[in-house]
Design a protein around this motif. Structure first.
Motif, PDB file in Angstrom:
ATOM      1  N   ARG A 275      11.162   6.500  33.343  1.00 11.68           N
ATOM      2  CA  ARG A 275      12.310   6.718  34.222  1.00 11.68           C
ATOM      3  C   ARG A 275      13.026   7.992  33.822  1.00 11.68           C
ATOM      4  NH1 ARG A 275      15.651   1.648  36.139  1.00 11.68           N
ATOM      5  NH2 ARG A 275      17.122   3.361  36.056  1.00 11.68           N
ATOM      6  N   ASP A 276      14.263   8.126  34.257  1.00 10.47           N
ATOM      7  CA  ASP A 276      15.051   9.349  34.107  1.00 10.47           C
ATOM      8  C   ASP A 276      15.038   9.934  32.696  1.00 10.47           C
ATOM      9  OD1 ASP A 276      15.937   7.291  35.885  1.00 10.47           O
ATOM     10  OD2 ASP A 276      17.727   8.432  36.369  1.00 10.47           O
TER      11      ASP A 276
ATOM     12  N   ARG B  30      15.373  10.336  41.541  1.00  9.01           N
ATOM     13  CA  ARG B  30      16.021  10.490  40.241  1.00  9.01           C
ATOM     14  C   ARG B  30      15.149  11.297  39.279  1.00  9.01           C
ATOM     15  NH1 ARG B  30      18.235   4.575  38.888  1.00  9.01           N
ATOM     16  NH2 ARG B  30      18.807   5.670  36.997  1.00  9.01           N
ATOM     17  N   MET B  31      13.856  11.368  39.541  1.00 10.87           N
ATOM     18  CA  MET B  31      12.931  12.112  38.685  1.00 10.87           C
ATOM     19  C   MET B  31      12.593  13.488  39.248  1.00 10.87           C
ATOM     20  SD  MET B  31      12.962   9.123  37.306  1.00 10.87           S
ATOM     21  CE  MET B  31      12.568   7.997  38.601  1.00 10.87           C
TER      22      MET B  31
END
Length: 158
Positions: A32-33, A82-83
């Motif tokens: 994730r982020d 978000r990525m």
């Protein structure tokens, strides 16, 4: 319905078309982020990576804690945008595909095309269902990030 066994059939990704329905089996990695940020920084600074990115598929997922008797908790896709700030760097480093939900920014779409990668759209709200396709889970890096750590998942017909 097309089936892809990863990593041995990774070249099949290059022949996919928008709208194809895929079942993935084999190895994928969660990130994730915060994990993306660390991977991108390592690439930009020439540091060693916790796993070889070339030819891998990244699942934008942060698994919930594992219930007793289960391999993994709920593991639904997170919002892919978000990525987006880190995706072009990872694509240049060789990732072959990403699994997530939602739209991608135009520069990311162009980078996906340029690197002949794939963006697999997963259904939102299916985290508990998706967890049933995970056969094995192993921590790879950044354990201090909890669910945002990088995990290696072995999946069947995801």
């Amino acid at each position: 319905m097309l089936k892809i066994k990863l990593p041995s059939e990774i070249k099949k990704i290059k022949g996919l078309k928008a709208g194809d329905t895929i079942l993935i089996s084999g190895t994928i990695y969660t990130a994730r982020d915060q994990a993306h940020k660390r991977l991108a920084e390592a690439i930009e600074k020439g540091r060693a990576l916790p796993f070889v990115l070339r030819g891998q598929v990244i699942y934008y997922c942060g698994p919930t804690p594992r219930p007793k008797g289960r391999i993994i908790g709920s593991c639904g896709p997170t919002t892919s945008s978000r990525m987006d700030a880190f995706t072009p760097v990872l694509l240049k480093a060789g990732i072959a595909g990403m699994i997530g939900k939602g739209r991608r920014a135009e520069p990311v779409v162009e980078a996906i095309k340029r690197h002949r990668a794939a963006y697999f759209l997963a259904y939102a709200g299916c985290g508990a269902l998706i967890s049933g396709y995970v056969r094995k889970m192993e921590l790879v890096a950044f354990g201090e990030l909890g669910p945002e750590a990088i995990y290696r998942l072995e999946v069947r017909d995801l």
